[in-house]
Structure formats: structure tokens, C-alpha cells
Design a protein around this motif. Structure first.
Motif, PDB file in Angstrom:
ATOM      1  N   VAL A  76       0.767  -1.204  -0.156  1.00 38.74           N
ATOM      2  CA  VAL A  76      -0.048  -0.139  -0.050  1.00 38.74           C
ATOM      3  C   VAL A  76       1.054   1.221   0.016  1.00 38.74           C
ATOM      4  CG1 VAL A  76      -1.801   1.319   1.343  1.00 38.74           C
ATOM      5  CG2 VAL A  76      -1.987  -1.122   1.125  1.00 38.74           C
ATOM      6  N   THR A  77       1.871   1.141   0.749  1.00 39.57           N
ATOM      7  CA  THR A  77       3.289   2.422   0.827  1.00 39.57           C
ATOM      8  C   THR A  77       3.222   2.392  -0.769  1.00 39.57           C
ATOM      9  OG1 THR A  77       3.662   1.897   2.730  1.00 39.57           O
ATOM     10  CG2 THR A  77       5.089   3.209   1.516  1.00 39.57           C
ATOM     11  N   TYR A  78       3.862   1.478  -1.335  1.00 36.12           N
ATOM     12  CA  TYR A  78       4.097   1.743  -2.837  1.00 36.12           C
ATOM     13  C   TYR A  78       2.945   2.048  -3.706  1.00 36.12           C
ATOM     14  CZ  TYR A  78       5.345   0.545  -7.669  1.00 36.12           C
ATOM     15  OH  TYR A  78       5.344   0.898  -9.144  1.00 36.12           O
ATOM     16  N   LEU A  79       1.804   1.613  -3.535  1.00 32.66           N
ATOM     17  CA  LEU A  79       0.745   2.195  -4.268  1.00 32.66           C
ATOM     18  C   LEU A  79       0.561   3.444  -4.144  1.00 32.66           C
ATOM     19  CD1 LEU A  79      -1.861  -0.716  -3.747  1.00 32.66           C
ATOM     20  CD2 LEU A  79      -0.598  -0.338  -5.774  1.00 32.66           C
ATOM     21  N   MET A  80       0.604   4.187  -2.771  1.00 35.73           N
ATOM     22  CA  MET A  80       0.391   5.432  -2.519  1.00 35.73           C
ATOM     23  C   MET A  80       1.518   6.276  -3.265  1.00 35.73           C
ATOM     24  SD  MET A  80      -1.083   5.332   1.355  1.00 35.73           S
ATOM     25  CE  MET A  80      -1.312   7.186   1.291  1.00 35.73           C
ATOM     26  N   ALA A  81       2.595   5.982  -3.062  1.00 33.08           N
ATOM     27  CA  ALA A  81       3.960   6.352  -3.454  1.00 33.08           C
ATOM     28  C   ALA A  81       3.783   6.579  -4.981  1.00 33.08           C
ATOM     29  CB  ALA A  81       5.344   5.796  -3.412  1.00 33.08           C
ATOM     30  N   LYS A  82       3.276   5.444  -5.857  1.00 34.76           N
ATOM     31  CA  LYS A  82       3.050   5.560  -7.383  1.00 34.76           C
ATOM     32  C   LYS A  82       2.006   6.656  -7.724  1.00 34.76           C
ATOM     33  CE  LYS A  82       1.687   3.034 -11.283  1.00 34.76           C
ATOM     34  NZ  LYS A  82       2.891   3.432 -12.075  1.00 34.76           N
ATOM     35  N   ALA A  83       0.898   6.758  -6.831  1.00 36.19           N
ATOM     36  CA  ALA A  83       0.004   7.816  -6.963  1.00 36.19           C
ATOM     37  C   ALA A  83       0.601   9.161  -6.950  1.00 36.19           C
ATOM     38  CB  ALA A  83      -1.211   7.625  -5.971  1.00 36.19           C
ATOM     39  N   HIS A  84       1.679   9.340  -6.155  1.00 33.79           N
ATOM     40  CA  HIS A  84       2.273  10.695  -5.771  1.00 33.79           C
ATOM     41  C   HIS A  84       3.529  10.858  -6.785  1.00 33.79           C
ATOM     42  CE1 HIS A  84      -0.742  12.098  -3.119  1.00 33.79           C
ATOM     43  NE2 HIS A  84      -0.471  11.262  -2.766  1.00 33.79           N
ATOM     44  N   GLY A  85       3.611   9.989  -7.728  1.00 33.54           N
ATOM     45  CA  GLY A  85       4.921  10.173  -8.653  1.00 33.54           C
ATOM     46  C   GLY A  85       6.146  10.014  -8.078  1.00 33.54           C
ATOM     47  N   LYS A  86       6.336   9.146  -7.391  1.00 34.07           N
ATOM     48  CA  LYS A  86       7.769   8.809  -6.371  1.00 34.07           C
ATOM     49  C   LYS A  86       8.572   7.848  -7.378  1.00 34.07           C
ATOM     50  CE  LYS A  86       6.311  11.096  -2.781  1.00 34.07           C
ATOM     51  NZ  LYS A  86       7.013  12.431  -2.671  1.00 34.07           N
ATOM     52  N   PRO A  87       9.752   8.143  -7.675  1.00 33.51           N
ATOM     53  CA  PRO A  87      10.449   7.409  -8.697  1.00 33.51           C
ATOM     54  C   PRO A  87      11.014   6.178  -8.092  1.00 33.51           C
ATOM     55  CG  PRO A  87      11.863   9.203  -7.744  1.00 33.51           C
ATOM     56  CD  PRO A  87      10.524   9.167  -6.984  1.00 33.51           C
ATOM     57  N   LEU A  88      10.001   5.147  -7.910  1.00 31.00           N
ATOM     58  CA  LEU A  88      10.231   3.895  -7.583  1.00 31.00           C
ATOM     59  C   LEU A  88       9.805   2.700  -8.590  1.00 31.00           C
ATOM     60  CD1 LEU A  88       9.094   4.291  -3.627  1.00 31.00           C
ATOM     61  CD2 LEU A  88      11.622   4.366  -4.752  1.00 31.00           C
ATOM     62  N   VAL A  89      10.359   1.758  -8.526  1.00 31.67           N
ATOM     63  CA  VAL A  89       9.817   0.463  -9.545  1.00 31.67           C
ATOM     64  C   VAL A  89       9.695  -0.718  -8.683  1.00 31.67           C
ATOM     65  CG1 VAL A  89      10.423  -0.943 -11.273  1.00 31.67           C
ATOM     66  CG2 VAL A  89      11.152   1.564 -11.473  1.00 31.67           C
ATOM     67  N   LEU A  90       8.329  -1.401  -8.823  1.00 31.02           N
ATOM     68  CA  LEU A  90       8.176  -2.647  -8.076  1.00 31.02           C
ATOM     69  C   LEU A  90       8.764  -3.783  -8.920  1.00 31.02           C
ATOM     70  CD1 LEU A  90       6.242  -3.720  -5.733  1.00 31.02           C
ATOM     71  CD2 LEU A  90       4.327  -4.069  -7.316  1.00 31.02           C
ATOM     72  N   LEU A  91       9.264  -4.860  -7.860  1.00 37.52           N
ATOM     73  CA  LEU A  91       9.532  -6.005  -8.377  1.00 37.52           C
ATOM     74  C   LEU A  91       8.321  -6.915  -7.704  1.00 37.52           C
ATOM     75  CD1 LEU A  91      13.508  -6.348  -7.419  1.00 37.52           C
ATOM     76  CD2 LEU A  91      12.126  -5.400  -9.603  1.00 37.52           C
ATOM     77  N   PRO A  92       8.180  -7.848  -8.688  1.00 37.39           N
ATOM     78  CA  PRO A  92       7.105  -8.981  -7.972  1.00 37.39           C
ATOM     79  C   PRO A  92       7.633  -9.947  -7.234  1.00 37.39           C
ATOM     80  CG  PRO A  92       7.508  -9.593 -10.203  1.00 37.39           C
ATOM     81  CD  PRO A  92       8.367  -8.385 -10.052  1.00 37.39           C
ATOM     82  N   ALA A  93       8.477  -9.750  -6.194  1.00 33.82           N
ATOM     83  CA  ALA A  93       9.097 -10.450  -5.274  1.00 33.82           C
ATOM     84  C   ALA A  93       8.636 -10.483  -3.630  1.00 33.82           C
ATOM     85  CB  ALA A  93      10.479 -10.287  -5.258  1.00 33.82           C
ATOM     86  N   THR A  94       7.818 -11.039  -3.377  1.00 33.14           N
ATOM     87  CA  THR A  94       6.988 -11.049  -2.009  1.00 33.14           C
ATOM     88  C   THR A  94       8.034 -11.345  -0.768  1.00 33.14           C
ATOM     89  OG1 THR A  94       4.981 -11.489  -2.966  1.00 33.14           O
ATOM     90  CG2 THR A  94       5.022 -11.389  -0.486  1.00 33.14           C
ATOM     91  N   MET A  95       8.243 -10.570  -0.070  1.00 35.30           N
ATOM     92  CA  MET A  95       8.924 -10.731   1.117  1.00 35.30           C
ATOM     93  C   MET A  95       8.219 -11.045   2.294  1.00 35.30           C
ATOM     94  SD  MET A  95      12.144  -9.924   0.393  1.00 35.30           S
ATOM     95  CE  MET A  95      11.780 -10.799  -1.004  1.00 35.30           C
ATOM     96  N   LEU A  96       6.904 -10.732   2.691  1.00 32.91           N
ATOM     97  CA  LEU A  96       5.960 -10.908   3.731  1.00 32.91           C
ATOM     98  C   LEU A  96       4.590 -11.127   3.182  1.00 32.91           C
ATOM     99  CD1 LEU A  96       5.429 -11.481   6.730  1.00 32.91           C
ATOM    100  CD2 LEU A  96       5.116  -8.887   6.653  1.00 32.91           C
ATOM    101  N   GLY A  97       3.900 -12.142   3.140  1.00 32.26           N
ATOM    102  CA  GLY A  97       2.451 -12.358   2.770  1.00 32.26           C
ATOM    103  C   GLY A  97       1.850 -13.210   4.083  1.00 32.26           C
ATOM    104  N   ARG A  98       0.812 -12.905   4.662  1.00 30.55           N
ATOM    105  CA  ARG A  98       0.137 -13.664   5.708  1.00 30.55           C
ATOM    106  C   ARG A  98      -1.201 -13.275   5.798  1.00 30.55           C
ATOM    107  NH1 ARG A  98       2.670  -9.167  10.037  1.00 30.55           N
ATOM    108  NH2 ARG A  98       1.028  -7.555   9.579  1.00 30.55           N
TER     109      ARG A  98
END
Length: 289
Positions: free
Chosen positions: A60-82
Motif C-alpha cells: 500500500v505504501t508503494y501504491l500511494m508512492a506511485k499515485a504521488h509520482g515517487k521514482p520507485l519501481v516494483l519487483l514481483p518478489a514477495t517478502m512477507l505475505g500472511r
């Protein structure tokens, strides 16, 4: 070409231990790990300053960062799922409380924008018919994404929401666990509820994935692929994954959880629109499986 040294933050998860210890390495780069405890304390500097080259991050932090144009790129590598049903508590001294009884109540959460909070609120709204707008939310921390306007009630500076629940100042808390005998799970049998939810949804709620800076993704897409491959090799070294797989790797394995958390985040006005899964990645990471 010189080996790159990448500043990295990853939690102490079993499926990244070989990478973190240096037992698994890349021919292209070295990972210089910076320890943050808990790991979520690294999310704010990554979002606000791109303080690391590679960083674990709540979705969710990444989704919000994307919405505000932060220069980040997502990898489909899950570190924590529960499964999230165990991360909701109430104080029975104030009376019996179930998931359908939260409207009009005071509910604490560390930050309104936490991923666990978004998952549980999504479950409450979509599976229990709870009107989230009728809950009085109390928070103790700022969002990682500075641009988000947090309209919740702020807890006193010296108070944590869990202690407020124990002291009877809140009716329930999301995103926490506790073995305090004064508290009970909001979902009466969290494991059974999670199993029913999974049978219905077919989704493992992913919490943390991995991001890289857009500058690294643009200048060295080969290194970004290398980071993903290294993490995937470590996961595969761990042997047979659990069923369901709590740390899925690859676009397709993460598609359903990403679609659902995008849906929940949009419903909760954390992001301005529903993103397609492909939009969450760039031209390099979109092909990773």
C-alpha cells in the motif's frame, strides 16, 4: 564493467537469508545491507528520499508512492505475505465485540495507511458489510507518503494504540497482535476465518514486496533483473513452498493479491484510481515471473 555496490534493506526472512549472508551472490553487483528494525521504518526514507537502491516495501505504501509520482519501481518478489484475521483485537471489558459491530466505535491503528490495516478494512467492508466511514479511527503515526492528508484522530504523543486498547480508551485495534490476557481477537477464530476467506477469494494477502529506485531501473535494467533472480534463487533453495505460497514470486503469482489490494486501497481513498497490475511495474519488471 565495474561491479555495482547497491545499498539494500530487506527484513530477516528465511527466504532471503542466503542473499543477506552473502552465501548467494551476483556476478553483476554486491548488496550492502542496512539493517532497520522493524523493517517498516525504512519505508519512509525510501519513499521520501530514495535512500536505498533496493528496499523491501509494504504494497500500500508503494501504491500511494506511485499515485504521488515517487521514482520507485516494483519487483514481483514477495517478502512477507500472511492472512490478516489474527491482526485485529478488542477489549472484552467494554463488552463483546465482533467484526460487524465496529460502526460508531473507536478503533486504533498505527497509521491509517498501513498495508495490514488496508487488508483488514477491506475484509470488514467487503465480507462483513461494515461502513468504514462510520468508525472513529485513532492513529499514532504519520503516513510514509507525506502528501497523503490524514484526517484521523491522533493518539496522544506518549500513547501507543495497543496500550490505549488495554487501558479501555479504544474499542478495538487493527494491525497488532498481543498475548495480553485482557485482549481477545476481533474475529472469534482467526485461523478458521482466514481459511474460509481463502477458500472464497483464492488470495494470499501480500504485505511486503521489493522496490528499486527508478534511476537504477533506467540505468541498469540488467541489474534489476539480477536482483530479482538472486532473490528468487534464494526462495527456490528453501525447497518446497507452503500451500498456499505465502511469498509468491512473479507477476502471475502475484496478480490476484495485487488486484485485490488495489481494489481495497481505491475503496478506502488511499489511491485516486484502480491501477491495472501491469501499471505497477516498468518495462523491465513487467516481464518477471
Amino acid at each position: 564493467m565495474d561491479r555495482l555496490k547497491l545499498k539494500a534493506v530487506l527484513g530477516s526472512h528465511p527466504h532471503v537469508q542466503a542473499v543477506k549472508s552473502g552465501a548467494l551472490r551476483s556476478d553483476l553487483f554486491d548488496l550492502d545491507f542496512v539493517e532497520y528494525t522493524p523493517t517498516n521504518t525504512a519505508f519512509k526514507p525510501m519513499v521520501r528520499e530514495q535512500a536505498f537502491d533496493v528496499c523491501e516495501m509494504a504494497i500500500v505504501t508503494y501504491l500511494m508512492a506511485k499515485a504521488h509520482g515517487k521514482p520507485l519501481v516494483l519487483l514481483p518478489a514477495t517478502m512477507l505475505g500472511r492472512f490478516q484475521h489474527a491482526y485485529a483485537l478488542y477489549n472484552p471489558a467494554k463488552g463483546l465485540l465482533g467484526p460487524s459491530d465496529l460502526e460508531g466505535k473507536r478503533v486504533g491503528i498505527r497509521s491509517f495507511t498501513t498495508t495490514t490495516g488496508a487488508w483488514i478494512r477491506g475484509i470488514l467492508a467487503n465480507d462483513y458489510g461494515v461502513n468504514l466511514d462510520k468508525i472513529n479511527w485513532v492513529t499514532s503515526e504519520d503516513p510514509h507518503v507525506a502528501e497523503y492528508v490524514d484526517a484521523t484522530e491522533r493518539a496522544p504523543k506518549d500513547k501507543k494504540v495497543l496500550q490505549m486498547l488495554i487501558d479501555g480508551e479504544l474499542d478495538a485495534v487493527l494491525g497488532e497482535t498481543s498475548d495480553n490476557p485482557k485482549l481477545k481477537p476481533l474475529f472469534p477464530d482467526p485461523s478458521a476465518e482466514a481459511a474460509k476467506w481463502y477458500a472464497r477469494r483464492g488470495v494470499v494477502p501480500v504485505n511486503h514486496l521489493v522496490v528499486v529506485t527508478a534511476s537504477l531501473a533506467k540505468s541498469r535494467p540488467d541489474v534489476v533483473v539480477g536482483v530479482y533472480d538472486l532473490l528468487k534463487r534464494n526462495k527456490l533453495q528453501m525447497g518446497v513452498a507452503t500451500t498456499p505460497d505465502l511469498v509468491p514470486f512473479g507477476i502471475e503469482a502475484n496478480r490476484k493479491p495485487l488486484e485485490l489490494i488495489v481494489d481495497y486501497a481505491f475503496q478506502q481513498a488511499l489511491i485516486p484510481r484502480r491501477y491495472a497490475v501491469e501499471e505497477l511495474f516498468d518495462e523491465t519488471t513487467r516481464g518477471l515471473n
